[in-house]
Design a protein around this motif. Structure first.
Motif, mmCIF file in Angstrom:
data_model
loop_
_atom_site.group_PDB
_atom_site.id
_atom_site.type_symbol
_atom_site.label_atom_id
_atom_site.label_comp_id
_atom_site.label_asym_id
_atom_site.label_seq_id
_atom_site.Cartn_x
_atom_site.Cartn_y
_atom_site.Cartn_z
ATOM 1 N N LEU A 226 5.258 15.494 30.033
ATOM 2 C CA LEU A 226 6.150 14.377 29.645
ATOM 3 C C LEU A 226 5.413 13.043 29.749
ATOM 4 C CD1 LEU A 226 9.558 15.414 31.264
ATOM 5 C CD2 LEU A 226 9.068 15.223 28.812
ATOM 6 N N ALA A 227 4.611 12.898 30.799
ATOM 7 C CA ALA A 227 3.868 11.639 30.978
ATOM 8 C C ALA A 227 2.880 11.446 29.833
ATOM 9 C CB ALA A 227 3.155 11.645 32.326
ATOM 10 N N ARG A 228 2.228 12.528 29.427
ATOM 11 C CA ARG A 228 1.258 12.415 28.319
ATOM 12 C C ARG A 228 1.975 12.114 27.005
ATOM 13 N NH1 ARG A 228 -1.485 16.590 31.325
ATOM 14 N NH2 ARG A 228 -0.712 18.285 30.036
ATOM 15 N N VAL A 229 3.160 12.702 26.823
ATOM 16 C CA VAL A 229 3.919 12.473 25.592
ATOM 17 C C VAL A 229 4.430 11.023 25.559
ATOM 18 C CG1 VAL A 229 5.946 13.197 24.280
ATOM 19 C CG2 VAL A 229 4.500 14.910 25.346
ATOM 20 N N ARG A 230 4.812 10.525 26.702
ATOM 21 C CA ARG A 230 5.245 9.118 26.785
ATOM 22 C C ARG A 230 4.089 8.200 26.380
ATOM 23 N NH1 ARG A 230 7.439 8.087 32.275
ATOM 24 N NH2 ARG A 230 5.393 8.833 32.866
ATOM 25 N N GLU A 231 2.919 8.545 26.883
ATOM 26 C CA GLU A 231 1.710 7.771 26.561
ATOM 27 C C GLU A 231 1.474 7.754 25.045
ATOM 28 O OE1 GLU A 231 -1.844 5.903 28.026
ATOM 29 O OE2 GLU A 231 -0.011 6.462 29.029
ATOM 30 N N ASP A 232 1.670 8.909 24.444
ATOM 31 C CA ASP A 232 1.402 9.043 23.000
ATOM 32 C C ASP A 232 2.447 8.322 22.142
ATOM 33 O OD1 ASP A 232 -0.117 10.901 20.834
ATOM 34 O OD2 ASP A 232 2.012 10.729 20.330
ATOM 35 N N THR A 233 3.710 8.476 22.536
ATOM 36 C CA THR A 233 4.788 7.987 21.659
ATOM 37 C C THR A 233 5.349 6.636 22.087
ATOM 38 O OG1 THR A 233 6.469 9.075 23.022
ATOM 39 C CG2 THR A 233 5.565 10.360 21.172
ATOM 40 N N GLY A 234 5.138 6.278 23.340
ATOM 41 C CA GLY A 234 5.714 5.032 23.865
ATOM 42 C C GLY A 234 7.187 5.178 24.235
ATOM 43 N N MET A 235 7.718 6.401 24.098
ATOM 44 C CA MET A 235 9.150 6.570 24.431
ATOM 45 C C MET A 235 9.337 6.845 25.929
ATOM 46 S SD MET A 235 11.152 8.789 21.556
ATOM 47 C CE MET A 235 9.939 10.059 21.403
ATOM 48 N N PRO A 236 10.291 6.146 26.569
ATOM 49 C CA PRO A 236 10.627 6.497 27.960
ATOM 50 C C PRO A 236 11.192 7.924 28.019
ATOM 51 C CG PRO A 236 11.617 4.391 27.318
ATOM 52 C CD PRO A 236 11.091 5.025 26.071
ATOM 53 N N VAL A 237 11.005 8.589 29.153
ATOM 54 C CA VAL A 237 11.446 9.980 29.258
ATOM 55 C C VAL A 237 12.578 10.163 30.283
ATOM 56 C CG1 VAL A 237 9.214 10.886 28.488
ATOM 57 C CG2 VAL A 237 9.671 10.682 30.925
ATOM 58 N N VAL A 238 13.503 11.037 29.895
ATOM 59 C CA VAL A 238 14.644 11.388 30.747
ATOM 60 C C VAL A 238 14.446 12.839 31.170
ATOM 61 C CG1 VAL A 238 17.164 11.604 30.841
ATOM 62 C CG2 VAL A 238 16.114 9.936 29.280
ATOM 63 N N THR A 239 14.433 13.085 32.464
ATOM 64 C CA THR A 239 14.246 14.466 32.921
ATOM 65 C C THR A 239 15.031 14.698 34.215
ATOM 66 O OG1 THR A 239 12.553 16.200 33.150
ATOM 67 C CG2 THR A 239 12.077 14.103 34.245
ATOM 68 N N GLU A 240 15.409 15.947 34.410
ATOM 69 C CA GLU A 240 16.376 16.255 35.492
ATOM 70 C C GLU A 240 15.731 16.536 36.847
ATOM 71 O OE1 GLU A 240 19.412 19.067 34.357
ATOM 72 O OE2 GLU A 240 20.152 19.257 36.414
ATOM 73 N N ALA A 241 16.407 16.043 37.890
ATOM 74 C CA ALA A 241 16.061 16.420 39.265
ATOM 75 C C ALA A 241 17.147 17.381 39.732
ATOM 76 C CB ALA A 241 16.008 15.199 40.167
ATOM 77 N N ILE A 242 16.751 18.584 40.127
ATOM 78 C CA ILE A 242 17.780 19.576 40.497
ATOM 79 C C ILE A 242 17.963 19.710 42.003
ATOM 80 C CG2 ILE A 242 17.633 20.939 38.354
ATOM 81 C CD1 ILE A 242 15.928 22.988 39.865
ATOM 82 N N ASP A 243 17.032 19.182 42.771
ATOM 83 C CA ASP A 243 17.203 19.303 44.227
ATOM 84 C C ASP A 243 16.409 18.219 44.961
ATOM 85 O OD1 ASP A 243 14.545 20.223 44.157
ATOM 86 O OD2 ASP A 243 15.166 22.315 44.092
ATOM 87 N N ASN A 244 16.675 18.109 46.246
ATOM 88 C CA ASN A 244 16.001 17.077 47.040
ATOM 89 C C ASN A 244 14.514 17.381 47.243
ATOM 90 O OD1 ASN A 244 18.812 16.577 47.400
ATOM 91 N ND2 ASN A 244 18.279 15.236 49.093
ATOM 92 N N GLU A 245 14.176 18.682 47.264
ATOM 93 C CA GLU A 245 12.770 19.068 47.495
ATOM 94 C C GLU A 245 11.852 18.526 46.403
ATOM 95 O OE1 GLU A 245 15.445 20.921 48.134
ATOM 96 O OE2 GLU A 245 14.858 22.956 48.705
ATOM 97 N N THR A 246 12.344 18.523 45.166
ATOM 98 C CA THR A 246 11.467 18.121 44.060
ATOM 99 C C THR A 246 11.818 16.722 43.532
ATOM 100 O OG1 THR A 246 12.912 19.360 42.580
ATOM 101 C CG2 THR A 246 10.916 20.473 43.307
ATOM 102 N N PHE A 247 12.738 16.042 44.210
ATOM 103 C CA PHE A 247 13.195 14.736 43.704
ATOM 104 C C PHE A 247 12.045 13.722 43.616
ATOM 105 C CE2 PHE A 247 15.198 10.718 43.258
ATOM 106 C CZ PHE A 247 16.402 10.961 42.617
ATOM 107 N N ASP A 248 11.221 13.675 44.674
ATOM 108 C CA ASP A 248 10.134 12.672 44.705
ATOM 109 C C ASP A 248 9.194 12.846 43.519
ATOM 110 O OD1 ASP A 248 11.289 12.106 47.110
ATOM 111 O OD2 ASP A 248 9.442 12.264 48.294
ATOM 112 N N LEU A 249 8.908 14.105 43.226
ATOM 113 C CA LEU A 249 8.009 14.439 42.120
ATOM 114 C C LEU A 249 8.612 13.976 40.787
ATOM 115 C CD1 LEU A 249 5.343 15.956 41.984
ATOM 116 C CD2 LEU A 249 6.643 18.079 41.655
ATOM 117 N N VAL A 250 9.873 14.292 40.572
ATOM 118 C CA VAL A 250 10.543 13.900 39.331
ATOM 119 C C VAL A 250 10.580 12.377 39.228
ATOM 120 C CG1 VAL A 250 12.750 13.971 38.072
ATOM 121 C CG2 VAL A 250 11.897 16.028 39.220
#
Ligand code: PEP
Ligand code: MN
Length: 325
Positions: A150-174
């Motif tokens: 997603l980060a690379r696609v944002r770089e390419d297209t300039g579009m901000p990305v919306v993506t889901e956080a499903i739990d607290n364990e992976t929230f920081d990463l998202v």
């Protein structure tokens, strides 16, 4: 209780009101407005005595907030919230189109779809890296690799990305990769996740739960705002009913109700409501007609091969219709 300051109130007068609120054991949350500051009193049990504040310097009036959702309520903020996501505006007068695959499946897939939806008029890209799936055997998303794509696609297209956080364990990463953190329908009442989202500096897109009332949904948004994150976007995505001609039943009436009750932007996701491609464009048109602030739609260049939600994914060419082109 909302304490409305006069236009000329000084920072010291605002501070003094905050200190008075806190001395009574409540929480004070200043809400900056275009013209004047208002201070919302939180964590009070029962009504607050207006006379505590009425006579303080710089106070214009003290208004009771009757709704259980205070910061989310129009009573505490009369004007519509507009959220700026890297130059993409969501709310009041803007019709924002978020499009993309249900899940990030590969760099080639995400980039192909992103370029096509951008050309069709989308403002932001959606795509799940962590997927909340009904079956433990179904594709669960690419996880961190999906976020990097997603980060690379944002770089390419300039579009901000919306993506889901499903739990607290992976929230920081998202949070590290996302421009908007989605909290999905199944997580709408995961209160620890909502509290974590409330501490985030990133905007949150909060879907309505599968069987949530509007009050429950707005209270979930209140959790995020109570934590200090004021950038909340609501998203109606259909609720569970007896009907089986569609996956869920899109509650179009939620839009005027939410717009009356709250200053937060409200989007519609017709894809998860319908569950089938042929209903997505008619429901999108209806969504625009009832006054939502935008759409979130699923699009896939090869829906027959999609690892999730192919049946409801639009072909990129038809996503142009959602953008009004
Ligand atoms: C999604 O948007 O990817 C999703 C899982 O939606 P919902 O939470 O509305 O089912
Ligand atoms: Mn999906």
């Amino acid at each position: 209780m909302l304490i409305v300051m006069t236009k000329k109130a000084t920072p010291a007068e605002i501070e003094a009101v905050v200190a008075t609120i806190e001395s009574k054991g409540f929480m004070a949350r200043p809400i900056p407005g275009g013209e004047r500051v208002a201070i919302c009193v939180l964590h009070n049990e029962g009504a607050v005595e207006a006379s505590f504040f009425g006579g303080l310097p710089g106070v214009k009036e003290a208004i009771p907030v009757t709704r259980p959702y205070k910061l989310v309520s129009r009573e505490s903020q009369a004007h519509d919230t507009v959220i700026d996501i890297g130059g993409v505006l969501v709310g009041n007068g803007h019709f924002t189109l978020i499009a993309g695959p249900c899940a990030v499946e590969s760099e080639h897939q995400a980039l192909t779809i992103a370029r096509l939806v951008k050309k069709a008029g989308a403002h932001m890209l959606r795509g799940g890296a962590f997927k909340p799936r009904t079956s433990p055997y179904a594709f669960q998303g690419l996880g961190e690799e999906g976020l990097k794509i997603l980060a690379r696609v944002r770089e390419d297209t300039g579009m901000p990305v919306v993506t889901e956080a499903i739990d607290n364990e992976t929230f920081d990463l998202v949070e590290e990769y996302a421009d908007v953190i989605q909290i999905g329908a199944r997580s709408m009442q995961n209160f620890s996740l909502l509290r974590r989202a409330g501490k985030s500096a990133k905007p949150v897109l909060l879907k309505r739960g599968l069987a949530a009332t509007i009050d429950e949904w707005l209270m979930a948004a209140e959790y995020v705002m109570e934590g200090g994150n004021t950038r909340v976007i609501l998203c109606e995505r259909g609720v569970r009913t007896f009907a089986h001609h569609s996956r869920n039943t899109l509650d179009l009436s939620a839009v005027p109700v939410v717009r009356q009750e709250s200053h937060l932007p409200v989007l519609i996701d017709p894809s998860h409501a319908a569950g089938r491609r042929d209903q997505v464009i008619p429901l999108s048109r209806a969504a625009a007609a009832v006054g939502c602030h935008g759409l979130m739609v699923e699009v896939h260049h090869e829906p027959g091969k999609a690892l999730s939600d192919g049946a409801q994914s639009l072909y990129p060419s038809s996503s142009r219709t959602c953008a009004g082109r």
